[in-house]
Design an enzyme around this catalytic site. Structure first.
Site, PDB file in Angstrom:
ATOM      1  N   SER A   1       0.883  -1.208   0.023  1.00 10.36           N
ATOM      2  CA  SER A   1      -0.086   0.075  -0.042  1.00 10.36           C
ATOM      3  C   SER A   1       0.815   1.327   0.059  1.00 10.36           C
ATOM      4  CB  SER A   1      -0.958  -0.025   1.277  1.00 10.36           C
ATOM      5  OG  SER A   1      -1.095   1.246   1.735  1.00 10.36           O
ATOM      6  N   LYS A   2       0.176   2.180  -0.495  1.00 13.25           N
ATOM      7  CA  LYS A   2       0.965   3.589  -0.708  1.00 13.25           C
ATOM      8  C   LYS A   2       1.175   4.074   0.821  1.00 13.25           C
ATOM      9  CE  LYS A   2      -1.790   4.910  -4.532  1.00 13.25           C
ATOM     10  NZ  LYS A   2      -2.462   5.731  -5.316  1.00 13.25           N
ATOM     11  N   ARG A   3       0.256   3.657   1.836  1.00 13.21           N
ATOM     12  CA  ARG A   3       0.488   4.014   3.280  1.00 13.21           C
ATOM     13  C   ARG A   3       1.791   3.728   3.633  1.00 13.21           C
ATOM     14  NH1 ARG A   3      -5.218   2.380   4.886  1.00 13.21           N
ATOM     15  NH2 ARG A   3      -4.240   0.748   3.510  1.00 13.21           N
TER      16      ARG A   3
END
Ligand code: GLU
Length: 370
Positions: A250-252
């Site tokens: 995830s980009k998170r």
């Protein structure tokens, strides 16, 4: 093989994730293999989170990897516009017959009312499912006078909803477990669910490939197709992509890395601010109030920390060769005959098929890619 029209339909709420490019690649390969067309459609119905900058970024990243589209932004086409925000009259026109037949209805509940119903369902240990509620004409007139705006919902039918998935096989969900889903929001914009069905149908898409996180949406979409009396296009759901720890890539992760580094720096020097972004954007980011495009990168640059590579632009900026990225993504979710590992795009067009798409999650291995 008959020519097949496929589409890639990203939401421009951030920059393009490698998982998105893998979806685009598989759609592109299938269209090229069958002599069909590959469409690009920008799904910008979320007015708050969509940005023009993100749309431009998606176009640039797809151009960089070399997946060209036959219809869509930049190139045009005969069934456009290809930006959903420019198709509002089309959605309204499609909603009218559903409202007239009773397949869809207006619902006037405010958020606080929905929250109350949800809490009551939770207290009964039930999943909250919205169903049509009886209201009088006088009540509706009073709400209208207050300026309240309704949403439009689909009346979901009971009974099994069957999806024949090209990758996963038959997946059945009882209609009783599906919400009366919102088709048009109170702001007049369609939901993703409604727009995607109207568009895939009116753009004559034959095959929908998208990530497995959308599987349960497909059953909802099936309800909309039935209400129209249309056939669902062929559909296949692609395996999720995990990181090395087995958690969804995830980009998170980028934001978390940048935030952690910023917090450490602020502990040492509370007044520290990066020169690469505004103090307001920096503080909002540290407080987790925003993950705006580019903020994590700007902070990381000021602190000289490196972020995990997750979005296509990360690979572009790091100097990766697009052919290598595509070759790696080809094998992330699809297994080649034999142990073959190296493919040009032309060879991949030749070899690709849906039978060899994996069902199980794939693990992203940056070392192998490198
Ligand atoms: N706009 C959706 C997304 O970006 C696309 C899902 C679909 O392909 O239908 O997740």
């Amino acid at each position: 093989m008959a020519p097949v029209r496929t589409r890639f339909a990203p939401s421009p709420t951030g920059s393009l994730h490698v998982g998105g490019v893998r979806t685009a690649l598989y759609c592109w390969l299938y269209a090229r293999k069958t002599g069909g067309q590959f469409l690009l459609r920008i799904e910008d119905t979320d007015q708050i989170r969509s940005t023009d900058e993100a749309t431009r970024g998606i176009v640039r990243d797809l151009q960089w990897v070399g997946l060209d589209w036959d219809e869509g932004p930049v190139v045009g086409g005969s069934v456009g516009p290809y930006l959903q925000s420019e198709r509002l009259p089309i959605y309204d026109a499609h909603l009218a017959p559903l409202l007239a037949s009773g397949a869809a209805y207006e619902a006037w509940d405010e958020r606080s009312e929905l929250d109350r119903l949800r809490k009551e369902a939770e207290a009964r240990k039930e999943t909250f499912l919205y169903r049509r509620r009886q209201v009088t004409e006088a009540q509706i007139a009073a709400w209208k006078a207050e300026g309240r705006k309704p949403v439009v919902r689909l009346a979901m039918r009971p009974g099994p909803v069957v999806v024949q998935d090209e990758v996963l096989g038959e997946v059945i969900v009882p209609g009783e477990q599906l919400d009366d889903l919102v088709l048009r929001k109170a702001d007049g914009f369609p939901t993703y669910h409604f727009a995607v069905v109207v568009d895939d149908h009116s753009m004559a898409v034959d095959l929908v490939l998208r990530g497995q996180e959308h599987l349960m949406n497909t059953h909802k979409h099936q309800g909309i197709y039935e209400a129209f009396g249309w056939r669902h296009p062929r559909v296949g759901h692609l395996p999720l992509i995990d990181n090395q720890k087995g958690v969804k890539l995830s980009k998170r992760e980028k934001a978390q890395t940048a935030r952690e580094a910023a917090r450490q720096r602020l502990q040492v020097e509370p007044g520290w601010r990066p020169l690469t972004t505004t103090p307001e954007a920096f503080l909002a980011f540290v407080d987790k109030k925003t993950d705006a495009v580019g903020t994590a990168e700007a902070i990381a640059a000021a602190l000289d920390v490196s972020l995990p590579l997750i979005e296509v632009m990360d690979y572009r900026k790091a100097g990766y060769v697009p052919e290598a990225l595509l070759n790696y993504l080809l094998l992330l979710g699809w297994h080649a005959p034999g142990d073959r590992e190296l493919y040009t795009l032309d060879e991949a067009v030749e070899a690709f098929d849906l039978d060899r798409v994996n069902k199980k999650s794939a693990r992203f291995d940056p070392v192998k890619l490198r």
